[in-house]
Design a protein around this motif. Sequence first.
Motif, PDB file in Angstrom:
ATOM      1  N   ASP A  64       4.909  13.458  -2.054  1.00 59.50           N
ATOM      2  CA  ASP A  64       5.142  12.966  -3.166  1.00 59.50           C
ATOM      3  C   ASP A  64       5.163  11.479  -3.410  1.00 59.50           C
ATOM      4  N   GLU A  65       4.438  10.851  -2.659  1.00 59.69           N
ATOM      5  CA  GLU A  65       3.684   9.433  -2.744  1.00 59.69           C
ATOM      6  C   GLU A  65       2.130   9.406  -3.020  1.00 59.69           C
ATOM      7  N   SER A  66       1.721   8.696  -3.909  1.00 68.63           N
ATOM      8  CA  SER A  66       0.301   8.774  -4.320  1.00 68.63           C
ATOM      9  C   SER A  66      -0.751   8.487  -3.166  1.00 68.63           C
ATOM     10  N   LEU A  67      -0.361   7.407  -2.552  1.00 71.03           N
ATOM     11  CA  LEU A  67      -1.198   6.878  -1.495  1.00 71.03           C
ATOM     12  C   LEU A  67      -1.200   8.077  -0.249  1.00 71.03           C
ATOM     13  N   ASP A  68      -0.156   8.723  -0.002  1.00 68.47           N
ATOM     14  CA  ASP A  68       0.023   9.633   1.053  1.00 68.47           C
ATOM     15  C   ASP A  68      -0.659  10.944   0.535  1.00 68.47           C
ATOM     16  N   VAL A  69      -0.897  11.157  -0.626  1.00 74.03           N
ATOM     17  CA  VAL A  69      -1.680  12.272  -1.365  1.00 74.03           C
ATOM     18  C   VAL A  69      -3.391  11.810  -0.880  1.00 74.03           C
ATOM     19  N   MET A  70      -3.738  10.538  -1.328  1.00 76.50           N
ATOM     20  CA  MET A  70      -4.834  10.297  -1.387  1.00 76.50           C
ATOM     21  C   MET A  70      -5.289  10.509   0.310  1.00 76.50           C
ATOM     22  N   ASP A  78     -13.798  13.699   3.723  1.00 81.89           N
ATOM     23  CA  ASP A  78     -14.387  12.352   3.439  1.00 81.89           C
ATOM     24  C   ASP A  78     -15.621  12.070   3.404  1.00 81.89           C
ATOM     25  N   PRO A  79     -16.229  12.895   2.714  1.00 83.86           N
ATOM     26  CA  PRO A  79     -17.875  12.833   2.805  1.00 83.86           C
ATOM     27  C   PRO A  79     -18.330  11.671   2.400  1.00 83.86           C
ATOM     28  N   ALA A  80     -17.644  10.826   1.596  1.00 79.85           N
ATOM     29  CA  ALA A  80     -18.291   9.770   1.192  1.00 79.85           C
ATOM     30  C   ALA A  80     -17.754   8.327   2.076  1.00 79.85           C
ATOM     31  N   ASN A  81     -17.174   8.679   3.172  1.00 84.55           N
ATOM     32  CA  ASN A  81     -16.465   7.801   4.124  1.00 84.55           C
ATOM     33  C   ASN A  81     -15.900   6.824   3.289  1.00 84.55           C
ATOM     34  N   LEU A  82     -14.871   7.154   2.401  1.00 82.78           N
ATOM     35  CA  LEU A  82     -13.931   6.094   1.955  1.00 82.78           C
ATOM     36  C   LEU A  82     -12.957   5.340   2.574  1.00 82.78           C
ATOM     37  N   LEU A  83     -12.557   5.898   3.767  1.00 82.00           N
ATOM     38  CA  LEU A  83     -11.745   5.605   4.679  1.00 82.00           C
ATOM     39  C   LEU A  83     -12.456   4.326   5.567  1.00 82.00           C
ATOM     40  N   LEU A  84     -13.653   4.324   5.481  1.00 81.99           N
ATOM     41  CA  LEU A  84     -14.492   3.424   6.491  1.00 81.99           C
ATOM     42  C   LEU A  84     -14.127   3.420   7.979  1.00 81.99           C
ATOM     43  N   GLU A  85     -13.927   4.690   8.417  1.00 78.92           N
ATOM     44  CA  GLU A  85     -13.331   5.155   9.493  1.00 78.92           C
ATOM     45  C   GLU A  85     -14.207   4.349  10.782  1.00 78.92           C
ATOM     46  N   LEU A  94      -5.466  -0.208   3.684  1.00 85.29           N
ATOM     47  CA  LEU A  94      -4.145   0.005   3.688  1.00 85.29           C
ATOM     48  C   LEU A  94      -3.161  -1.466   3.208  1.00 85.29           C
ATOM     49  N   ALA A  95      -3.595  -2.416   3.915  1.00 82.25           N
ATOM     50  CA  ALA A  95      -2.845  -3.826   3.708  1.00 82.25           C
ATOM     51  C   ALA A  95      -3.255  -4.364   2.436  1.00 82.25           C
ATOM     52  N   PHE A  96      -4.399  -4.077   2.030  1.00 80.18           N
ATOM     53  CA  PHE A  96      -4.705  -4.710   0.617  1.00 80.18           C
ATOM     54  C   PHE A  96      -4.188  -3.719  -0.311  1.00 80.18           C
ATOM     55  N   ILE A  97      -4.155  -2.381  -0.420  1.00 85.38           N
ATOM     56  CA  ILE A  97      -3.629  -1.508  -1.452  1.00 85.38           C
ATOM     57  C   ILE A  97      -2.203  -1.939  -1.549  1.00 85.38           C
ATOM     58  N   ALA A  98      -1.657  -1.975  -0.405  1.00 87.06           N
ATOM     59  CA  ALA A  98       0.075  -2.399  -0.358  1.00 87.06           C
ATOM     60  C   ALA A  98       0.372  -3.704  -1.232  1.00 87.06           C
ATOM     61  N   VAL A  99      -0.593  -4.592  -1.290  1.00 83.05           N
ATOM     62  CA  VAL A  99      -0.159  -5.773  -2.009  1.00 83.05           C
ATOM     63  C   VAL A  99      -0.393  -5.469  -3.618  1.00 83.05           C
ATOM     64  N   TYR A 100      -1.337  -4.678  -3.854  1.00 85.56           N
ATOM     65  CA  TYR A 100      -1.724  -4.355  -5.240  1.00 85.56           C
ATOM     66  C   TYR A 100      -0.531  -3.227  -5.731  1.00 85.56           C
ATOM     67  N   ALA A 154      -9.724   1.775  -1.199  1.00 85.32           N
ATOM     68  CA  ALA A 154      -9.272   0.394  -1.807  1.00 85.32           C
ATOM     69  C   ALA A 154      -9.770   0.430  -3.348  1.00 85.32           C
ATOM     70  N   ASP A 155     -11.061   0.722  -3.508  1.00 88.93           N
ATOM     71  CA  ASP A 155     -11.399   0.508  -4.809  1.00 88.93           C
ATOM     72  C   ASP A 155     -10.810   1.817  -5.733  1.00 88.93           C
ATOM     73  N   ILE A 156     -10.667   3.111  -5.201  1.00 87.47           N
ATOM     74  CA  ILE A 156     -10.223   3.982  -6.141  1.00 87.47           C
ATOM     75  C   ILE A 156      -8.687   3.994  -6.196  1.00 87.47           C
ATOM     76  N   ALA A 157      -8.026   3.285  -5.329  1.00 91.32           N
ATOM     77  CA  ALA A 157      -6.717   3.082  -5.357  1.00 91.32           C
ATOM     78  C   ALA A 157      -6.022   2.252  -6.493  1.00 91.32           C
ATOM     79  N   ILE A 158      -6.712   1.104  -6.633  1.00 89.62           N
ATOM     80  CA  ILE A 158      -6.385   0.180  -7.308  1.00 89.62           C
ATOM     81  C   ILE A 158      -7.067   0.176  -8.914  1.00 89.62           C
ATOM     82  N   PHE A 159      -8.149   1.078  -9.181  1.00 90.45           N
ATOM     83  CA  PHE A 159      -8.958   1.027 -10.147  1.00 90.45           C
ATOM     84  C   PHE A 159      -7.920   1.282 -11.415  1.00 90.45           C
TER      85      PHE A 159
END
Length: 216
Positions: A64-70, A78-85, A94-100, A154-159
Motif C-alpha cells: 500500500d505504498e506507491s514506490l513499493d508497488v513500483m 523490468d524489460p526496459a531496465n528502469l532499475l539500472l541494476e 531511491l535516494a533521489f525519489i525520496a527527496v521528491y 526516477a523518471d516515471i516516479a516523479i513525472f
Amino acid sequence: MTLPILYSLRHCPFAMRARLAIFKSQQAVELRDVKLTNKPAAMLIASAKGTVPILVVSRKQVIDESLDVMLWSLGKSDPANLLLESAGKLPDLLAFIAVYDREFKPCIERYKAAKRYHEPNLVECRQACEAYIQDLEQRLSEHDYIFGEHESIADIAIFPFIRQFAKVERQWYVQSSYLNLKRWLNRYLQSGMFNKVMTPYPIWQEGNEIVVFCGE
C-alpha cells in the motif's frame, strides 16, 4: 490464474506512478478505480490506510505504498531496465525519489493551495518548487533522462509530480525558461504509455466486470 488487484484513482499522482511501473513491467493486474469519498469495503479490508494505490497480490501480501508497488512490479519484470541494476544505481535512484516524495511534493501542495485560494505567497511557493525544478533542468540539459541517456524508475516516479507543477500556473510554466524540463515532460504527456495509463474506467463496485490493466 487470479490476477493481483490494484485499487487506483485516475488522477492521483501516487496511483499514476504505480500504473506507470506496472505498464513498464508488462505485468497484468485487475484494476479497480475507486472514489476516496466512497471507499469500497474490500479496499479497506485489504488496507486500513484507505489510500491509493493498494496492490493486493494475495491474501498474505498487500502493498500500500506507491514506490513499493513500483518496485514489486519492476522486480517481477523490468524489460526496459528502469532499475539500472547493471549499473548498480538503484540506491541512488531511491535516494533521489525520496527527496521528491518528502520535500518536493509538500512544496507542490502549498503552491497549489496558494493558487487555489489566491494567497499572497504564490510566488514564494513557486520559487520553493523551483529549487527542485532547477536541479532537474540542469540534469536534463546534460542528457535525455534524469540519470543519463537511459530512462529509469526516477523518471516515471516523479513525472506525475512535475505534471502537477506545470499545471498550477499554466501560462507561467509555458513561458518559463525550463526548456529541457518541458521537452522531458512533453515526451511523457504525448506518449502512448500515458494515454494507456490515463484511460478512464467506471468506478469499481462489487459485481462489476473485471478490468484488466497490462503493460506494453
